[in-house]
Design a protein around this motif. Structure first.
Motif, PDB file in Angstrom:
ATOM      1  N   ARG A  35      61.012  18.102  66.269  1.00  0.00           N
ATOM      2  CA  ARG A  35      61.973  17.980  67.378  1.00  0.00           C
ATOM      3  C   ARG A  35      63.420  18.024  66.895  1.00  0.00           C
ATOM      4  O   ARG A  35      64.305  18.529  67.588  1.00  0.00           O
ATOM      5  CB  ARG A  35      61.736  16.684  68.165  1.00  0.00           C
ATOM      6  CG  ARG A  35      60.578  16.790  69.163  1.00  0.00           C
ATOM      7  CD  ARG A  35      60.598  15.619  70.128  1.00  0.00           C
ATOM      8  NE  ARG A  35      60.477  14.332  69.461  1.00  0.00           N
ATOM      9  CZ  ARG A  35      59.327  13.749  69.140  1.00  0.00           C
ATOM     10  NH1 ARG A  35      58.186  14.352  69.440  1.00  0.00           N
ATOM     11  NH2 ARG A  35      59.290  12.577  68.533  1.00  0.00           N
ATOM     12  N   GLY A  36      63.659  17.492  65.681  1.00  0.00           N
ATOM     13  CA  GLY A  36      65.021  17.434  65.171  1.00  0.00           C
ATOM     14  C   GLY A  36      65.455  18.718  64.478  1.00  0.00           C
ATOM     15  O   GLY A  36      66.578  18.788  63.965  1.00  0.00           O
ATOM     16  N   ASN A  37      64.592  19.707  64.435  1.00  0.00           N
ATOM     17  CA  ASN A  37      64.938  20.933  63.703  1.00  0.00           C
ATOM     18  C   ASN A  37      64.247  22.144  64.344  1.00  0.00           C
ATOM     19  O   ASN A  37      63.302  22.706  63.787  1.00  0.00           O
ATOM     20  CB  ASN A  37      64.519  20.768  62.232  1.00  0.00           C
ATOM     21  CG  ASN A  37      65.131  21.829  61.348  1.00  0.00           C
ATOM     22  OD1 ASN A  37      65.619  22.850  61.831  1.00  0.00           O
ATOM     23  ND2 ASN A  37      65.113  21.598  60.046  1.00  0.00           N
ATOM     24  N   PRO A  38      64.730  22.530  65.553  1.00  0.00           N
ATOM     25  CA  PRO A  38      64.059  23.610  66.293  1.00  0.00           C
ATOM     26  C   PRO A  38      63.948  24.914  65.497  1.00  0.00           C
ATOM     27  O   PRO A  38      62.961  25.646  65.644  1.00  0.00           O
ATOM     28  CB  PRO A  38      64.949  23.803  67.532  1.00  0.00           C
ATOM     29  CG  PRO A  38      65.756  22.556  67.653  1.00  0.00           C
ATOM     30  CD  PRO A  38      65.886  21.978  66.285  1.00  0.00           C
ATOM     31  N   ALA A  39      64.946  25.183  64.662  1.00  0.00           N
ATOM     32  CA  ALA A  39      64.882  26.441  63.888  1.00  0.00           C
ATOM     33  C   ALA A  39      63.678  26.427  62.951  1.00  0.00           C
ATOM     34  O   ALA A  39      63.023  27.458  62.728  1.00  0.00           O
ATOM     35  CB  ALA A  39      66.179  26.624  63.094  1.00  0.00           C
ATOM     36  N   LEU A  40      63.386  25.238  62.421  1.00  0.00           N
ATOM     37  CA  LEU A  40      62.222  25.117  61.534  1.00  0.00           C
ATOM     38  C   LEU A  40      60.933  25.380  62.321  1.00  0.00           C
ATOM     39  O   LEU A  40      60.010  26.041  61.837  1.00  0.00           O
ATOM     40  CB  LEU A  40      62.204  23.703  60.922  1.00  0.00           C
ATOM     41  CG  LEU A  40      61.233  23.459  59.782  1.00  0.00           C
ATOM     42  CD1 LEU A  40      61.611  24.278  58.562  1.00  0.00           C
ATOM     43  CD2 LEU A  40      61.197  21.972  59.423  1.00  0.00           C
ATOM     44  N   VAL A  41      60.899  24.852  63.545  1.00  0.00           N
ATOM     45  CA  VAL A  41      59.710  25.069  64.390  1.00  0.00           C
ATOM     46  C   VAL A  41      59.547  26.558  64.692  1.00  0.00           C
ATOM     47  O   VAL A  41      58.440  27.092  64.626  1.00  0.00           O
ATOM     48  CB  VAL A  41      59.812  24.267  65.715  1.00  0.00           C
ATOM     49  CG1 VAL A  41      58.555  24.469  66.551  1.00  0.00           C
ATOM     50  CG2 VAL A  41      60.052  22.794  65.440  1.00  0.00           C
ATOM     51  N   SER A  42      60.691  27.218  64.993  1.00  0.00           N
ATOM     52  CA  SER A  42      60.508  28.629  65.338  1.00  0.00           C
ATOM     53  C   SER A  42      60.120  29.435  64.096  1.00  0.00           C
ATOM     54  O   SER A  42      59.427  30.436  64.204  1.00  0.00           O
ATOM     55  CB  SER A  42      61.720  29.205  66.072  1.00  0.00           C
ATOM     56  OG  SER A  42      62.772  29.349  65.181  1.00  0.00           O
ATOM     57  N   LEU A  43      60.508  28.972  62.918  1.00  0.00           N
ATOM     58  CA  LEU A  43      60.087  29.688  61.694  1.00  0.00           C
ATOM     59  C   LEU A  43      58.616  29.418  61.364  1.00  0.00           C
ATOM     60  O   LEU A  43      57.848  30.331  61.080  1.00  0.00           O
ATOM     61  CB  LEU A  43      60.969  29.260  60.512  1.00  0.00           C
ATOM     62  CG  LEU A  43      60.628  29.934  59.188  1.00  0.00           C
ATOM     63  CD1 LEU A  43      61.030  31.405  59.206  1.00  0.00           C
ATOM     64  CD2 LEU A  43      61.304  29.231  58.019  1.00  0.00           C
TER      65      LEU A  43
END
Ligand code: PLP
Length: 495
Positions: A35-43
């Motif tokens: 939740r705190g790092n959406p870019a990581l989730v999208s990667l």
């Protein structure tokens, strides 16, 4: 199969159960299921980040496993025929260093071939043990280090009866295997432990008609890169111990340097890879062998290249790991690193490494025959487009090491930086190596010679990625300004 149910994957099962509970995270990691790092989730995807958790009661703790990690390690030990297995998340580097640190104290001698990975010599820097090298013979054509001769080992033990251990590669990066059973017999007869670097040998535990694996040969410890031929995630590895080792002490050694925040992604990948290998390893590696043999045949048919295999077996090579696809390229007038670069830059093919004489294409359980065809086609094309002449590429002999000081003393003592071309006769305070394969050309404590300097400069000129020295261009080398005996400056070559 043994008594345990190899279909199980206890860490993975615990993670799945954990996900069902929708636990509210007031612990690390701080991305809180992404939740705190959406870019990581999208990667990486939600599934991946939601499993990036830390130790907690139902998930056990790698530093002192008592439940699911302990069960997973037990399954792993059974699958590999070991007394104990440790899951490692700091790379095989750490498994190798744990082996050395578990058996060597400061000043102890350890017998080893010079063509070890840098992690071994780094372990000597850490613990203060002293290397006694058995310089392997070098193949006269392909320039690759050959096996550890048992007669040489016996001679070395006679001269160094106080050595505490023998370390051996099984196999080398290039697929060369020594007579491991005899090495174990000889070393044990002299009260020495046998440590086996099996960074390139996971498949030996499961495939058929392959060289003997460490645990079957009776070694005391083996460092096994699951993330290489075993199929787990990068950086995950295992350390195997035999009955002769006190695994509780080994665990304490591991905990000197292992992270206290082990990645469950890596642990889960080890658990799944062990299951996959235990259930399907035999068939998977039979396919890898077939692909490698097919590729060898096709590459040798092109002409110019030499993809070597079991024909190397003889007085200097006890056994050969046929899953390795190593190709001698200098016969075409191109170095291995030149072919490596052409493959990457012009054909989008990433090989494992190229050195001065050889190219290595890593084959494993994930390979497909159409990719092999692409590699063969590219090599054929390269031969047509770069007509070379074997004579145009000078042969650079492998270097011989002379240990002048212990790696630990050399690493920590005072040094000065001088132009590498002027360093002959001095003692190196640092490593120089091509990475991969990560076998030092020069290690701390070794005498610098003109041959070694020529070898380094030639590797640099040909584009090898040189590592280890403080100066990344390797124009300068840090050499010792004093000896351990307290003398100033120069160890002249013929002194
Ligand atoms: C022979 C050998 N030992 C140990 C290692 C270290 O493995 P890792 O990169 O997993 O730390 C390597 C890496 O390539 C290797 O080739």
């Amino acid at each position: 199969m043994g008594e345990l149910d190899q279909h199980r994957a206890p860490i993975v099962e615990a993670l799945q159960e954990f996900k069902r509970h929708r636990v509210v995270p007031f612990d690390v990691p701080g991305h809180k299921r992404g939740r705190g790092n959406p870019a990581l989730v999208s990667l990486l995807g939600q599934q991946c980040v939601s499993l990036d958790v830390n130790s907690m009661k139902p998930l056990d703790n790698l530093c002192n496993p008592v439940s699911v990690i302990a069960e997973a390690e037990e399954l792993c030990a059974e699958a590999f025929g070991a007394d104990h297995a440790f899951f490692i998340v700091n790379g095989t580097t750490m498994a190798v260093q744990t082996m050395v640190l578990s058996v060597c104290h400061a000043g102890d001698k350890i017998i080893l071939p010079r063509n070890v990975h840098k992690s071994v010599i780094n372990a000597l820097i850490l613990c203060g043990a002293v290397p006694v090298y058995i310089n392997p013979r070098i193949h006269p054509v392909i320039g690759v280090a050959l096996d550890m001769e048992t007669a040489e080992l016996e001679r070395c033990i006679e001269e160094n009866p106080d050595a505490v251990a023998v370390l051996v590669n099984n196999p080398t990066y290039y697929g060369i295997c020594s007579d491991l059973r005899s090495i174990v017999r000889i070393a044990h007869a002299h009260g020495m432990k046998v440590l086996c670097d099996e960074a390139h040998g996971t498949h030996l535990y499961f495939g058929e008609n392959l060289p003997v694996c460490g645990m079957t040969a009776g070694v005391d410890m083996a460092a096994v890169s699951m993330h290489k031929s075993g199929g787990s995630l990068t950086q995950s590895s295992i350390l195997l111990t035999g009955k002769s080792m006190d695994y509780r002490y080994v665990r304490q050694i591991i905990n000197l340097t292992q992270t206290t925040s082990a990645s469950y992604l890596l642990l889960a990948s080890l658990d799944l890879s062990r299951r996959n290998l235990a259930l399907h390893g035999k068939d998977s590696f039979a396919r890898v062998v077939d692909m490698a043999e097919y590729a060898r045949g096709e590459i040798n048919r092109i002409g110019g290249y030499y993809a070597y295999g079991r024909e190397l077996i003889g007085p200097d090579v006890f056994d050969y790991d046929v899953t390795k696809l190593c190709i001698y390229t200098k016969s075409m007038g191109l170095t291995g690193i030149e072919v490596y670069d052409i493959l990457r830059d012009e054909y989008d093919i990433q090989a494992e490494f190229g050195d001065i004489g050889n190219l290595m294409a890593y084959l494993s359980i994930g390979d497909r025959i159409q990719d092999i065809e692409r590699l063969v086609g590219a090599l054929e094309d390269i031969k047509r487009r770069y007509p070379g002449d074997a004579g145009s590429t000078p042969y650079v002999d492998a270097v011989e090491a002379t240990v002048a000081e212990s790696p630990q003393f050399a690493f920590y003592t005072e040094k000065e930086s001088i132009p590498i071309r002027e360093a002959a006769g001095r003692v190196s305070g640092e490593f120089v190596m091509c990475y991969p394969p990560g076998i030092p050309i020069l290690a701390p404590g070794e005498l610098v010679t003109k041959d070694i300097i020529d070898h380094i400069l030639y590797a640099r000129e040909k584009g090898c990625s040189l590592q280890g020295s403080a100066d990344p261009t390797v124009e300068n080398l840090r050499v010792l300004t004093r000896t351990s005996a307290g003398k100033g400056k120069e160890h002249r070559e013929n002194e």
